[in-house]
Design an enzyme around this catalytic site. Structure first.
Site, short mmCIF file in Angstrom:
data_model
loop_
_atom_site.label_atom_id
_atom_site.label_comp_id
_atom_site.label_asym_id
_atom_site.label_seq_id
_atom_site.Cartn_x
_atom_site.Cartn_y
_atom_site.Cartn_z
N ASP A 296 0.82 -1.21 0.00
CA ASP A 296 0.00 0.00 0.00
C ASP A 296 0.85 1.26 0.00
OD1 ASP A 296 -2.19 -1.61 0.04
OD2 ASP A 296 -2.62 -1.37 2.17
N GLY A 297 2.04 1.19 0.58
CA GLY A 297 2.93 2.36 0.58
C GLY A 297 3.35 2.76 -0.82
N ASN A 375 -4.53 8.59 2.43
CA ASN A 375 -4.96 7.90 3.65
C ASN A 375 -5.50 8.87 4.69
OD1 ASN A 375 -4.73 5.22 3.04
ND2 ASN A 375 -2.84 4.88 4.14
N ASP A 405 -4.49 12.99 22.66
CA ASP A 405 -3.23 12.83 21.94
C ASP A 405 -3.27 13.44 20.55
OD1 ASP A 405 -2.07 11.60 24.04
OD2 ASP A 405 -2.02 9.59 23.19
#
Length: 538
Positions: A296-297, A375, A405
């Site tokens: 996917d990268g 993404n 966070d």
């Protein structure tokens, strides 16, 4: 009695609560410093103790400590109020600038003879002709993006002025257009609504699979590979040779890949590449098809190379999970032959357009270079130990204040990535929307949201934030957001089309079942009749 230091003489009367200094200019601590900070009280208490100190001095020191704490709380409140006032001032200046710009455009439009649809008046008490009114409303609808209404009448009866107009009224029709925030708006038209004479229905685009059919044969292919992989390098050489010899295609690769191919054999000198970023910006005008060899990268890297339109991508799985890579490299010849012949099902994966607005910007259009993400964009606290403090707005409507966070703004393609790990829902990649997922929120009721595609999200770091925030875009291009800075996110106009092995729904369900083992458990035992159990076992 007297203290041990004769130069700073002070008397404390027994049975008297008053405290006096014989020499005001030489008292233990200047009275002005006592009221400014709690530190002065500590210095006072660390002085050499006085012989015969009684309870009155202890009570006096406790009173000073209480006063110092109260003054410190007042100073913190004042700083918070000043930060809030500065934020409101900044918003007022932005609104003022926006209003001035709108007035200027309105004056120019009025000078050019444009007619405002909300101020159409009778001239010399005579009614305009009906066709002229229709033309005016059409122009306003196209220009301003509003709904205009038209009453259906019998055109043949317009010549009779004595006919009752109420008898001519029928069901009103209307025109729908897409509202946009001026020339620099972020909202784009998608054909998801159809209408005819007052009846609104949803279009079929969102409920059907999308198929790609070539009108002419593809001529040029771009191959992108995962680096530092021997198996990928061998597969790339085989694929390049097959595409050139069997399919007679022009082939582009990255400069790194071309150097590796030429190192293996000089026969690969027909492979083309680019020299600088300017040539990369023109790749979409040359390339008909993109092939990715990796995970996917690699698909994310391929999407990031195209800032505008993206050619169809055929992703081969050579990574670990493969939510966006349904094709297997062992059968690349059959897969590519089917894709090149067509038709092929595709998934339109939406991207987010992100822009950073600094506090020093004069208006909301003075931004840094926009970034595209396939993404998600993540806003977190970085290395700071403080909670992230973020103010969130949706089309200028306040949403919430994030304390935790951080926050994830994800596409539906990225719903199986970081957003899933933070508790967000898995969404079909072809559903147009923006996922709003908090990261470890300090609130039990903070649940994720899914917002429509046409909204613009604005994330602001308020002036009373204890620390800056950090934004990363698809895991890279990390930027610091200081107090007063803002991040704008909206849906990008150009999606990323990826080829499907079966169709978009089948590929999506297969990816979450194979990659995540979604809802995998043992089957519940059957306690039915003995005869039926024997049949099931057979």
């Amino acid at each position: 009695m007297s203290p041990s230091n004769p130069d700073s003489t002070a008397s404390f009367g027994h049975g008297d609560t008053s405290v006096s200094c014989l020499k005001p200019e030489n008292c233990f601590v200047d009275s002005l410093s006592l009221v400014h900070s709690e530190k002065a009280v500590e210095e006072l208490l660390q002085q050499t103790p006085v012989e015969g100190m009684d309870e009155h001095l202890i009570e006096f020191s406790e009173a000073l400590r209480t006063v110092a704490k109260a003054l410190r709380r007042a100073a913190e409140g004042k700083a918070s109020a000043q930060a809030e006032a500065a934020e409101w001032k900044r918003r007022y200046e932005l609104e003022k600038t926006r209003n001035i710009e709108m007035e200027r455009k309105a004056q120019i439009a009025e000078q050019n003879g444009n007619i405002d649809c909300g101020r159409v008046k009778n001239s010399d008490k005579q009614l305009m002709q009906q066709n002229e009114l229709d033309k005016i409303f059409d122009e306003c609808c196209m220009k301003h993006g509003i709904c205009s209404h038209e009453v259906l009448r019998d055109r043949g009866s317009d010549s009779s002025s004595n006919v009752d107009r109420s008898k001519m009224m029928r069901k009103a029709s209307f025109k729908l257009s897409w509202w946009c925030k001026g020339e620099n708006g972020d909202q784009h038209k998608h054909d998801i609504v159809s209408f005819e004479k007052g009846n609104i229905t949803t279009a079929e685009r969102s409920s059907k699979q999308i198929s790609l059919k070539w009108e002419s044969d593809p001529q040029t292919v771009l191959i992108l590979t995962k680096p530092n992989s021997v198996s990928v390098r061998i597969l790339c050489a085989q694929m390049v040779r097959w595409l050139k010899e069997k399919k007679k295609l022009n082939i582009y690769v990255e400069p790194r890949v071309r150097a590796e191919l030429l190192t293996e054999s000089s026969d690969f000198n027909y492979v083309q590449t680019w020299k600088d970023d300017q040539e990369i910006l023109l790749l979409h005008t040359k390339v008909d098809l993109v092939i990715t060899l990796g995970g996917d990268g690699t698909v994310l890297w391929a999407a990031s190379m195209f800032k505008g339109p993206v050619p169809p991508i055929v992703p081969f799985s050579l990574g670990s999970l493969g939510f966006m890579t349904p094709f297997h490299s062992e059968h690349f010849k059959e897969c590519l032959d089917s894709v090149l012949r067509g038709p092929v099902s595709i998934t339109l994966r939406h991207r987010l357009l992100c822009r950073v607005i600094r506090d020093a910007a004069k208006n909301e259009y003075e931004t840094e270079e926009p970034l595209l993400v396939l993404n998600e964009v993540t806003i977190d606290r970085g290395i700071s130990s403080y909670l992230t403090n973020l103010e969130c707005y949706c089309d200028n409507s306040f949403v919430t204040c994030v304390q935790g966070d951080g926050l994830i703004l994800s596409t539906t393609s990225g719903s199986t990535a970081y957003s899933l790990a933070a508790g967000g829902s898995m969404v079909h990649p072809q559903v147009p929307g923006i996922l709003f997922t908090p990261i470890c929120p300090h609130s039990l009721s903070f649940r994720p949201l899914i917002l429509p595609e046409h909204v613009t999200l604005r994330i602001v770091v308020p002036f009373n934030s204890r620390s800056p925030a950090w934004a990363s875009f698809d895991g890279k291009d990390r930027k610091q957001l200081a107090a007063g800075d803002a991040l704008l996110c909206s849906m990008a106009p150009c999606p990323v089309p990826t080829a499907c092995q079966v169709d978009s729904t089948s590929d999506f369900l297969s990816s979450i079942q194979d990659g995540l083992h979604w809802n995998l458990r043992k089957t519940q035992s059957f306690d039915g009749p003995r005869e039926l159990q024997d049949i099931i076992q057979i």
